[in-house]
Every structure is written in structure tokens, then in C-alpha cells.
Motif scaffolding. Structure first.
Motif, PDB file in Angstrom:
ATOM      1  N   SER A  38       4.376  24.012   7.832  1.00 28.35           N
ATOM      2  CA  SER A  38       5.180  25.057   7.207  1.00 28.35           C
ATOM      3  C   SER A  38       4.394  25.765   6.117  1.00 28.35           C
ATOM      4  N   LYS A 183      14.846  28.374  -3.819  1.00 33.68           N
ATOM      5  CA  LYS A 183      15.108  27.305  -2.867  1.00 33.68           C
ATOM      6  C   LYS A 183      16.311  27.652  -1.998  1.00 33.68           C
ATOM      7  N   GLY A 184      16.149  27.489  -0.695  1.00 33.20           N
ATOM      8  CA  GLY A 184      17.245  27.721   0.234  1.00 33.20           C
ATOM      9  C   GLY A 184      17.531  29.168   0.560  1.00 33.20           C
ATOM     10  N   GLU A 186      17.727  32.713   2.342  1.00 33.77           N
ATOM     11  CA  GLU A 186      17.741  33.166   3.730  1.00 33.77           C
ATOM     12  C   GLU A 186      17.255  34.606   3.766  1.00 33.77           C
ATOM     13  N   GLU A 251      12.445  28.100  10.384  1.00 34.82           N
ATOM     14  CA  GLU A 251      12.772  27.243   9.242  1.00 34.82           C
ATOM     15  C   GLU A 251      11.494  26.700   8.612  1.00 34.82           C
ATOM     16  N   GLN A 253      10.172  24.213   6.059  1.00 34.21           N
ATOM     17  CA  GLN A 253      10.621  23.032   5.338  1.00 34.21           C
ATOM     18  C   GLN A 253       9.428  22.159   4.970  1.00 34.21           C
ATOM     19  N   SER A 254       9.224  21.956   3.686  1.00 34.42           N
ATOM     20  CA  SER A 254       8.190  21.048   3.199  1.00 34.42           C
ATOM     21  C   SER A 254       8.516  20.720   1.753  1.00 34.42           C
ATOM     22  N   LYS A 255       7.618  20.002   1.125  1.00 37.24           N
ATOM     23  CA  LYS A 255       7.808  19.663  -0.285  1.00 37.24           C
ATOM     24  C   LYS A 255       7.867  20.918  -1.140  1.00 37.24           C
ATOM     25  N   ASP A 258      11.535  25.722   1.113  1.00 37.36           N
ATOM     26  CA  ASP A 258      12.869  25.525   1.678  1.00 37.36           C
ATOM     27  C   ASP A 258      13.481  26.905   1.860  1.00 37.36           C
ATOM     28  N   CYS A 259      13.186  27.536   2.988  1.00 35.27           N
ATOM     29  CA  CYS A 259      13.708  28.877   3.235  1.00 35.27           C
ATOM     30  C   CYS A 259      13.738  29.127   4.740  1.00 35.27           C
ATOM     31  N   THR A 260      14.497  30.132   5.147  1.00 31.49           N
ATOM     32  CA  THR A 260      14.560  30.505   6.561  1.00 31.49           C
ATOM     33  C   THR A 260      14.305  31.992   6.711  1.00 31.49           C
TER      34      THR A 260
END
Length: 367
Positions: A38, A183-184, A186, A251, A253-255, A258-260
Motif C-alpha cells: 500500500s 485517517k479514513g 474516502e 483500499e 491499508q498499512s501502518k 488508511d484511506c480509499t
């Protein structure tokens, strides 16, 4: 230990508001292929070429650089960024960058061998000293009291859940900007153009991270035809039809991520309307008209089709070039709240290298 390498060429690096350095070559090497894909793909979504390689074979490195069209045999590299995960280098040195951390191609190949075989970074670190990782231009900042764009996003990240970019094309810079700081978040991109380079990036993302193929029903629509306006002549859209539409969700996703990213091969105005109807109204709209380009109408201007379609779900923020370049005009009742910003040269750059700022919708007081 295998490594990954990514390159991009002909980068126009902006040093000031009105100057460019042309045709820079940028090379990014990821030391450990076990690192999260990612992160690697997210940071290199707009690079020209990718490859895996084993630096244990000294000559393979040079052959690979030639294959990636990097002129390396007699060239010197200058490090822009370096950590235990990888290194980003630049060629075609320009005096105004004032970079001090140089290493020639033979030294670089040797350093990668030591890292791959013995996890030994000492040779590379010795060659890179002193390492100046902050050249003159990382971003353009105005001499005013407004906060930087990055600082503003960090402070007000709770206000931004969704970002919409109609006519995004190959401009992934908003993905990297918001994806890194919120974070998170979209992100929704649209473009009905058939772009070969974009197809290559989409394939690259599919091969490396979790991907979902989307259908009109995911947005409560019967068919892709619903994503095209009924009040515009198709000839004005240069023949781009719903039969060519597509949709995919990626998607990250990693440390660190966090996004799409949802990318739709659909018409931008009608898609904005559908997003609003599905309670997916954006908090940020990226406005960029690219001079009109291949779109049948401008997205900006208060009388635009896009502004009319979003009347009941106007975004809290707009991201755009405050100089109103390429015919892009800010919508009424939006006020600039950050300094102008341009990504680092080795990140995704706006399509027309436009510096951008964040504008916020003015709040009306009830009388």
C-alpha cells in the motif's frame, strides 16, 4: 533481498510562483519488498515505470536503469529523501536546488548491494553526507498569516471525510495530500476520458492492493447510463458513452495509511448529483478545469452545471489554484483559508503543476 524501483521522467519542478526546472528524472528505490505494498504503490501512483530487481547482481542494476530509460552510466544522483525503507534520487541537477547529497551510479549500485546482502547502510550513509533533504522548493508558501495547507488538514481533519475530484485524469496529488493527513478519508475521482496511462496505473493498483469492482447498483442506480446527464448533447462529450464506463475501489491499508480511492469512469456532474443523493456528499471538492480541456463545460463558475447540481450539498471546502489558472474560478461565498501548496517533486504533482490552496464556505448567520 529483492528491491523495487520506480522512475518518472520529464518532471517540471516549480521553484517559485512563475519558474520551472524542466525534464528532471526521479528515481525511487524501495529497499525491502516485504514492506507494505500500500505504501509503495500509494507513493508512486504516477511514476512512469516499475520493476523488481536483485541488486546482488551488480550489472543488472545498470541494465535495469537503461531499460527504465534512466541515463545513469555517467550521471550523478542527488538524494531528495532517504530512510531505512528507501531512497528517492533526482538527476539533471540544477544549481538553484542547492543539493549536496550526491552519489554516482557505481556508488549507488554498490550501496544497494551492501543493503541487500548484509542489511548494511553505512556505505550509503557515508556517501550521502551531508544530506540536505529539504531543497529550496518542497512547497510554495505565501508570506501571509494563513496556515500551511498541511497544518490546516492536521488541525481540522475531523471536518473532512470525503473528497470529490471530477475530471481527475492522472492527477493523484489530492489522494496523496488527503490520504496522508486524514485517517479514513474516502476519495472519489471521476473521468470519462480513455487514458492509456491511467489504465496502467489502475492495473498497477489492482495488482498490489485490495480492489473492488463497482457496479451502478452500488450507488442505487440501474445502469451506467444513469451517470450521464440527459440535458447535454453526447457530441459535446467527444463521443464518450456509458458503454465505456467503469468503477473500481482501492483500499490503502498499512501502518501509515488508511484511506480509499473510488475511481469512476463516468461524467463528473451527474456523478456528483448521484453521490449527494446517496449521502456521499463531499466535504472537499477539487476544482480544476484544465483550461476547459476535453470537458463539455467548466466545473467552476457559479452558473456551472456542477454548481447547480450540488446546490443542496455544497462542500464545506474547495481545493484549487487561487490564481484561477486554466479558467478555474472559485465559487461564490468561499474564502481562502490556507497558504498555497505544491507537492514535493517526487510525489504526485497536479496535472498542470498548479499550486493549490483550501477555500472554506462562509457560514451565514441566522437573522
Amino acid at each position: 533481498m529483492n528491491m523495487k524501483i520506480a522512475t518518472k521522467s520529464y518532471v517540471h519542478l516549480r521553484l517559485t510562483d512563475n519558474s520551472f526546472i524542466n525534464d528532471l528524472s526521479i528515481i525511487a528505490v524501495q529497499f525491502k519488498t516485504t514492506s507494505n505494498q500500500s505504501d509503495f504503490v500509494f507513493n508512486t501512483v504516477d511514476f512512469d515505470k516499475f520493476a523488481d530487481f536483485n541488486p546482488a547482481d551488480f550489472n543488472i542494476f545498470f541494465d535495469l536503469l537503461l531499460e527504465l530509460e534512466v541515463e545513469s552510466k555517467s550521471k550523478v544522483f542527488y538524494a531528495l529523501e532517504y530512510n531505512d525503507k528507501g531512497i528517492v534520487l533526482i538527476q539533471n541537477f540544477h544549481d538553484s536546488l542547492r543539493l549536496q547529497s550526491k552519489i554516482d551510479s557505481d556508488e549507488l549500485a554498490t550501496a544497494l548491494q551492501y543493503i541487500a546482502e548484509d542489511n548494511d547502510f553505512s556505505y550509503l550513509e557515508k556517501k550521502l553526507l551531508p544530506l540536505n533533504t529539504k531543497p529550496v522548493l518542497d512547497q510554495i508558501t505565501a508570506d501571509n498569516d494563513l496556515p500551511t495547507l498541511e497544518y490546516y488538514l492536521q488541525k481540522y481533519n475531523s471536518e473532512i471525510k470525503r473528497v470529490y475530484y471530477p475530471g481527475a485524469g492522472m492527477d493523484f496529488s489530492p489522494l496523496q495530500l488527503f490520504g496522508r493527513h486524514i485517517k479514513g478519508v474516502e476519495l472519489f475521482f471521476t473521468d470519462y476520458m480513455s487514458i492509456e496511462e491511467l489504465s496502467e496505473v489502475i492495473d498497477r493498483l489492482e495488482n498490489n492492493i485490495n480492489t473492488s469492482v463497482l457496479a451502478p447498483q452500488d450507488f442505487n442506480q440501474d445502469c451506467w447510463e444513469d451517470f450521464w446527464p440527459t440535458n447535454v448533447n453526447r457530441d459535446e462529450m467527444m463521443g464518450h458513452e456509458p458503454a465505456e464506463a467503469w468503477g473500481k475501489k482501492f483500499e490503502f491499508q498499512s501502518k501509515n495509511l488508511d484511506c480509499t480511492l473510488t475511481y469512476l469512469g463516468t461524467e463528473g456532474v451527474q456523478t456528483a448529483k448521484i453521490l449527494c443523493e446517496n449521502e456521499l456528499a463531499p466535504d472537499v471538492l477539487v476544482l480544476q478545469d484544465h483550461g476547459g480541456s476535453t470537458n463539455y463545460a467548466l466545473f467552476s463558475d457559479e452558473n456551472s452545471f456542477l454548481h447547480q447540481a450540488m446546490q443542496n450539498c455544497l462542500p464545506k471546502y474547495i481545493l484549487m489554484d487561487p490564481t484561477e489558472a486554466e479558467n478555474t474560478k472559485i465559487w461564490p461565498e468561499y474564502e481562502q483559508v490556507t497558504q498555497v501548496y505544491l507537492p514535493k517533486a517526487y510525489e504526485s504533482l497536479p496535472q498542470n503543476r498548479n499550486p493549490r490552496a483550501l477555500f472554506k464556505k462562509e457560514e451565514r448567520t441566522k437573522s
